[in-house]
Design a protein around this motif. Structure first.
Motif, PDB file in Angstrom:
ATOM      1  N   TYR A 159      -6.395  18.082   4.013  1.00 33.52           N
ATOM      2  CA  TYR A 159      -5.531  17.228   3.200  1.00 33.52           C
ATOM      3  C   TYR A 159      -5.374  17.869   1.828  1.00 33.52           C
ATOM      4  O   TYR A 159      -6.358  18.246   1.198  1.00 33.52           O
ATOM      5  N   HIS A 160      -4.106  18.006   1.377  1.00 36.78           N
ATOM      6  CA  HIS A 160      -3.885  18.644   0.080  1.00 36.78           C
ATOM      7  C   HIS A 160      -3.031  17.818  -0.862  1.00 36.78           C
ATOM      8  O   HIS A 160      -2.707  18.286  -1.956  1.00 36.78           O
ATOM      9  N   LYS A 190      -9.872  14.353  -9.615  1.00 36.41           N
ATOM     10  CA  LYS A 190     -10.921  13.349  -9.364  1.00 36.41           C
ATOM     11  C   LYS A 190     -12.127  13.452 -10.310  1.00 36.41           C
ATOM     12  O   LYS A 190     -12.120  12.913 -11.398  1.00 36.41           O
ATOM     13  N   GLY A 201      -4.601  15.586  -8.096  1.00 32.21           N
ATOM     14  CA  GLY A 201      -4.888  16.684  -7.174  1.00 32.21           C
ATOM     15  C   GLY A 201      -3.618  17.230  -6.540  1.00 32.21           C
ATOM     16  O   GLY A 201      -3.467  18.443  -6.353  1.00 32.21           O
ATOM     17  N   SER A 202      -2.683  16.335  -6.203  1.00 32.09           N
ATOM     18  CA  SER A 202      -1.426  16.789  -5.593  1.00 32.09           C
ATOM     19  C   SER A 202      -0.684  17.713  -6.549  1.00 32.09           C
ATOM     20  O   SER A 202      -0.199  18.780  -6.155  1.00 32.09           O
ATOM     21  N   ASP A 258      -9.214  24.525  -2.903  1.00 33.21           N
ATOM     22  CA  ASP A 258      -8.922  23.136  -3.279  1.00 33.21           C
ATOM     23  C   ASP A 258     -10.252  22.402  -3.480  1.00 33.21           C
ATOM     24  O   ASP A 258     -10.908  21.999  -2.518  1.00 33.21           O
TER      25      ASP A 258
END
Ligand code: PLP
Length: 450
Positions: free
Chosen positions: A157-158, A292, A124-125, A263
């Motif tokens: 949160y990213h 994920k 994801g980051s 996101d």
């Protein structure tokens, strides 16, 4: 008979050689000598089995990745077949492969992004990092190189890289690393989570949207590339915005020429009872990031969808962005197998059907845990926030609650933000009524230790 000694020696080895996240092993050792880390040995369906043979409902230790359940033989065999057929070739220098083509073709009609073209990543980051590069390059190629700033929201949160930490709006996740990437700004969240009365929510989202617009004006819209937002942010609590707020963000982007980066890393692939979180608001992103649930956690993989309109600038001159494992064939096979299971077992529908059961159960335990201040549920993503302002040692209380949940057979994510203790309960999407009822009963016992 052999299990116990082997497990405890490995426990010490894990502590000595492996860095683990969000656990204070020194404090745990003081509170529970020799007890940590807990060693997980295997898993099946919604449950994991530890090295002592204890069975625990995994209501969050997959960090939101496990949609189809653990130990699925269908995915294992597809991965094994793929390794034998083609384990890896890079999408470089004119080469492609059928597996990435098939995955992208399958995702295209599902995602909330018009005429999408996909880039694949490992997490994801990395997906968000790439989304920022694409947004900035898009504007530069259209003659607006000054548009470099990215707006995110407080409480979001990213990711964990230098740029995604800069975008993250939770101080605890970004402090102490020196300067982060430049040009990341933070707008207020539609509501902060925690102890906010429902009647105040309406005021919150209107103020958040107005403040976001004021920030854009103050900074000069011609210097802003994008807004990044999770449809439902989860740090501190599961924060479900109003439809007006999220559609309002889309309108702000259109009014000021910014790109909307959605996101979907945690909301995507059925977690919230719809295939993607943005579907709750009917919003389509210019750039959308995933990870994920894409492979249900079986093989690391992320993705970024870019709309056809944004992709126009990359048609003649490609984006110079290289990533060795992008579109890894084994990850593609895992993703296709996970999507097959999601469809066949109607897991998105199950997440939606389980929502009222989960809500009823969480509301029930409010009777015996008067500290509960807020319950938030959407699909199979939920949180409870407790007021712990009266506790002399809140971190020890958190450790005790986590230990009690474990002893009761439950893995759930506890966190603390000042005087608020949160518990996030988000099991694999194949759970039924009894899993939820038993799991919430264990959560109740854990919260009663506070
Ligand atoms: C909304 C959101 N974005 C990005 C990330 C970062 O993903 P990863 O940990 O795979 O890098 C996460 C991880 O939890 C997340 O929840």
């Amino acid at each position: 008979m052999q299990t116990k000694p082997v497990e405890s020696s490995k426990r010490a080895t894990a502590k000595k050689y492996v860095r683990h996240f969000l656990a204070d092993f020194a404090a745990l050792e003081r509170d529970y000598p020799g007890g940590y880390p807990k060693m997980i040995a295997s898993a099946e369906g919604a449950y994991v089995i530890d090295a002592d043979g204890r069975r625990l409902l995994d209501a969050g230790s997959h960090l939101g990745a496990c949609q189809v359940g653990h130990g699925r033989a269908e995915i294992a065999s597809r991965i094994a077949e793929q390794v034998l057929k083609l384990e890896f070739i890079a999408l470089d220098a004119g080469l492609s492969h059928v597996y990435v083509a098939e995955l992208a073709e399958r995702l295209a009609p599902l995602v909330a992004c018009d005429e999408p073209i996909f880039s694949f990543t490992n997490s994801g980051s990395e997906s968000n990092e790439l989304a920022f590069k694409i947004a900035r390059t898009y504007h530069a190629r259209r003659g607006e190189p000054a548009r470099t700033k990215v707006i995110s929201r407080i409480g979001s949160y990213h990711g964990s890289t230098i740029a995604t930490s800069a975008a993250t709006g939770v101080l605890a996740f970004k402090s102490g690393f020196g300067p982060l990437a430049a040009d990341f700004l933070h707008a207020p969240a539609p509501y902060p989570g925690g102890n906010v009365d429902n009647k105040d929510r309406d005021t919150w989202w209107r103020a958040a949207l107005a403040d976001t617009e004021a920030l854009i004006e103050r900074e000069d819209p011609k210097t802003i590339a994008a807004i990044i937002a999770e449809p439902i942010a989860i740090p501190q609590a599961v924060k479900i915005p109003t439809l007006e707020y999220f559609t309002g963000l889309r309108k702000l982007c259109d009014r000021y020429g910014l790109l909307l980066i959605v996101d979907e890393v945690v909301c995507g692939f059925g977690r919230t009872g719809k295939m993607f979180g943005a579907e709750h608001f009917g919003v389509r992103g210019d750039i959308v990031s995933y990870a994920k649930g894409l492979t249900s956690g079986y093989v690391p993989m992320g993705a970024v969808a870019v709309s056809g309109r944004v992709n126009e600038v990359f048609k003649e001159v490609p984006l110079l962005h290289l990533n060795t494992y992008a579109g890894h064939p084994v990850a593609c096979a895992a993703a296709m197998a996970a999507l097959d299971i999601m469809e066949k077992e109607r897991l998105v529908e199950n997440a939606a059907a389980m929502e009222p059961i989960l809500r009823t159960e969480l509301e029930r335990i409010q009777q015996s845990v008067p500290r509960i201040r807020e319950i938030s549920v959407i699909g199979l993503l939920s949180s409870i926030v407790c007021d712990i302002s009266d506790l002399p040692n809140p971190d020890a209380a958190l450790r005790k609650a986590r230990k009690e949940a474990y002893d009761q057979g439950l893995l759930v994510r506890f966190g603390r933000d000042g005087n608020n203790l949160s518990a996030h309960f988000y099991p694999p999407l194949l759970v039924g009524n009894k899993d939820i009822e038993d799991g919430v009963r264990s959560l109740e016992a854990a919260l009663r230790t506070l």
